[in-house]
Scaffold this motif. Sequence first.
Motif, PDB file in Angstrom:
ATOM      1  N   GLU A   1      25.087 -10.688   0.294  1.00 53.34           N
ATOM      2  CA  GLU A   1      25.936 -11.860   0.077  1.00 53.34           C
ATOM      3  C   GLU A   1      25.637 -12.991   1.050  1.00 53.34           C
ATOM      4  OE1 GLU A   1      30.112 -11.112  -0.369  1.00 53.34           O
ATOM      5  OE2 GLU A   1      29.724  -9.357  -1.607  1.00 53.34           O
ATOM      6  N   ASN A   2      25.097 -12.700   2.217  1.00 52.76           N
ATOM      7  CA  ASN A   2      24.817 -13.732   3.213  1.00 52.76           C
ATOM      8  C   ASN A   2      23.429 -14.359   3.037  1.00 52.76           C
ATOM      9  OD1 ASN A   2      23.158 -11.672   4.061  1.00 52.76           O
ATOM     10  ND2 ASN A   2      23.878 -11.664   6.167  1.00 52.76           N
ATOM     11  N   GLN A   3      22.866 -14.264   1.864  1.00 50.45           N
ATOM     12  CA  GLN A   3      21.566 -14.839   1.506  1.00 50.45           C
ATOM     13  C   GLN A   3      20.401 -14.195   2.259  1.00 50.45           C
ATOM     14  OE1 GLN A   3      22.178 -19.096   2.069  1.00 50.45           O
ATOM     15  NE2 GLN A   3      22.736 -19.284  -0.084  1.00 50.45           N
ATOM     16  N   THR A   4      20.562 -12.953   2.648  1.00 49.64           N
ATOM     17  CA  THR A   4      19.474 -12.216   3.274  1.00 49.64           C
ATOM     18  C   THR A   4      18.779 -11.381   2.212  1.00 49.64           C
ATOM     19  OG1 THR A   4      20.625 -12.087   5.391  1.00 49.64           O
ATOM     20  CG2 THR A   4      18.892 -10.462   4.996  1.00 49.64           C
ATOM     21  N   CYS A   5      17.464 -11.498   2.154  1.00 47.71           N
ATOM     22  CA  CYS A   5      16.658 -10.690   1.247  1.00 47.71           C
ATOM     23  C   CYS A   5      16.074  -9.531   2.049  1.00 47.71           C
ATOM     24  CB  CYS A   5      15.534 -11.544   0.653  1.00 47.71           C
ATOM     25  SG  CYS A   5      14.190 -10.583  -0.065  1.00 47.71           S
ATOM     26  N   ASN A   6      16.449  -8.320   1.714  1.00 49.20           N
ATOM     27  CA  ASN A   6      15.825  -7.127   2.285  1.00 49.20           C
ATOM     28  C   ASN A   6      14.678  -6.763   1.362  1.00 49.20           C
ATOM     29  OD1 ASN A   6      17.718  -6.653   4.472  1.00 49.20           O
ATOM     30  ND2 ASN A   6      19.176  -6.198   2.851  1.00 49.20           N
ATOM     31  N   PHE A   7      13.466  -6.786   1.898  1.00 51.68           N
ATOM     32  CA  PHE A   7      12.318  -6.575   1.021  1.00 51.68           C
ATOM     33  C   PHE A   7      11.485  -5.381   1.448  1.00 51.68           C
ATOM     34  CE2 PHE A   7      10.470  -9.313   4.299  1.00 51.68           C
ATOM     35  CZ  PHE A   7       9.243  -8.715   4.540  1.00 51.68           C
ATOM     36  N   SER A   8      10.735  -4.891   0.479  1.00 49.09           N
ATOM     37  CA  SER A   8       9.686  -3.904   0.733  1.00 49.09           C
ATOM     38  C   SER A   8       8.540  -4.250  -0.204  1.00 49.09           C
ATOM     39  CB  SER A   8      10.187  -2.473   0.509  1.00 49.09           C
ATOM     40  OG  SER A   8      10.460  -2.261  -0.848  1.00 49.09           O
ATOM     41  N   LEU A   9       7.356  -3.927   0.229  1.00 49.57           N
ATOM     42  CA  LEU A   9       6.165  -4.182  -0.581  1.00 49.57           C
ATOM     43  C   LEU A   9       5.042  -3.275  -0.119  1.00 49.57           C
ATOM     44  CD1 LEU A   9       4.031  -6.077   1.288  1.00 49.57           C
ATOM     45  CD2 LEU A   9       5.824  -7.736   0.854  1.00 49.57           C
ATOM     46  N   ASP A  10       4.038  -3.162  -0.940  1.00 50.71           N
ATOM     47  CA  ASP A  10       2.849  -2.385  -0.602  1.00 50.71           C
ATOM     48  C   ASP A  10       1.661  -3.322  -0.482  1.00 50.71           C
ATOM     49  OD1 ASP A  10       4.183   0.076  -0.742  1.00 50.71           O
ATOM     50  OD2 ASP A  10       3.841   0.221  -2.899  1.00 50.71           O
ATOM     51  N   VAL A  11       0.871  -3.101   0.550  1.00 47.86           N
ATOM     52  CA  VAL A  11      -0.381  -3.836   0.721  1.00 47.86           C
ATOM     53  C   VAL A  11      -1.503  -2.837   0.482  1.00 47.86           C
ATOM     54  CG1 VAL A  11      -1.833  -5.100   2.336  1.00 47.86           C
ATOM     55  CG2 VAL A  11       0.639  -5.441   2.364  1.00 47.86           C
ATOM     56  N   VAL A  12      -2.354  -3.156  -0.480  1.00 47.76           N
ATOM     57  CA  VAL A  12      -3.492  -2.289  -0.788  1.00 47.76           C
ATOM     58  C   VAL A  12      -4.737  -2.938  -0.186  1.00 47.76           C
ATOM     59  CG1 VAL A  12      -4.840  -1.210  -2.620  1.00 47.76           C
ATOM     60  CG2 VAL A  12      -2.381  -1.587  -2.939  1.00 47.76           C
ATOM     61  N   TYR A  13      -5.440  -2.178   0.637  1.00 50.84           N
ATOM     62  CA  TYR A  13      -6.621  -2.704   1.323  1.00 50.84           C
ATOM     63  C   TYR A  13      -7.688  -1.612   1.388  1.00 50.84           C
ATOM     64  CZ  TYR A  13      -4.969  -0.071   5.370  1.00 50.84           C
ATOM     65  OH  TYR A  13      -4.566   0.937   6.206  1.00 50.84           O
ATOM     66  N   ALA A  14      -8.888  -2.013   1.716  1.00 43.50           N
ATOM     67  CA  ALA A  14      -9.986  -1.055   1.845  1.00 43.50           C
ATOM     68  C   ALA A  14     -10.207  -0.745   3.322  1.00 43.50           C
ATOM     69  CB  ALA A  14     -11.261  -1.617   1.237  1.00 43.50           C
ATOM     70  N   ASP A  15     -10.335   0.535   3.659  1.00 41.91           N
ATOM     71  CA  ASP A  15     -10.619   0.890   5.045  1.00 41.91           C
ATOM     72  C   ASP A  15     -12.105   0.698   5.328  1.00 41.91           C
ATOM     73  OD1 ASP A  15     -11.932   3.094   3.954  1.00 41.91           O
ATOM     74  OD2 ASP A  15     -10.507   4.574   4.713  1.00 41.91           O
TER      75      ASP A  15
END
Length: 153
Positions: free
Chosen positions: A109-123
């Motif tokens: 409600e306080n305009q905070t976005c709790n986010f999660s995401l995946d970053v796909v990269y090559a080792d």
Amino acid sequence: MVSKKKIFTIVICIIVIVAIIAGVFVTHNKKNQPKQAAEEFLSDFFKWDSDRGEELMQGEDAFNKRWGEYLTSSAISNLLEDRSPIKYDLLYGTNHNVAVQNIECEFEENQTCNFSLDVVYADENGESKIMNIKGQLLFQNDGRIDNVYFYIK
């Protein structure tokens, strides 16, 4: 024959219905704007490429050019001060582009976005790896992000 009163009533009803439908669309779009801004910003912020590091080393103008429509000047100053985008870019150092996937953003409600995401990269062996990132974006009333916080899980 239809009376003028009935025609007038029908026209008024149609105008009211159109106004209600337009109001629903405007309200829906306003609710989705912060979510869309969050997803666009996060996608660009975490999608590293070898040219971005050089661009961001140019300072505040580069940050404003890249993220000014998403971030307040305070957020840009904080990112410049702690150098998070550049530190994040140094994690890769492979000159390989990475992909941002599975962005999820839940608003409080306080305009905070709790986010999660995946970053796909090559080792270093060229094998795909997935790194999960979580964090928060604090939005201001104008729809821009005032604070960016993230950590690598």
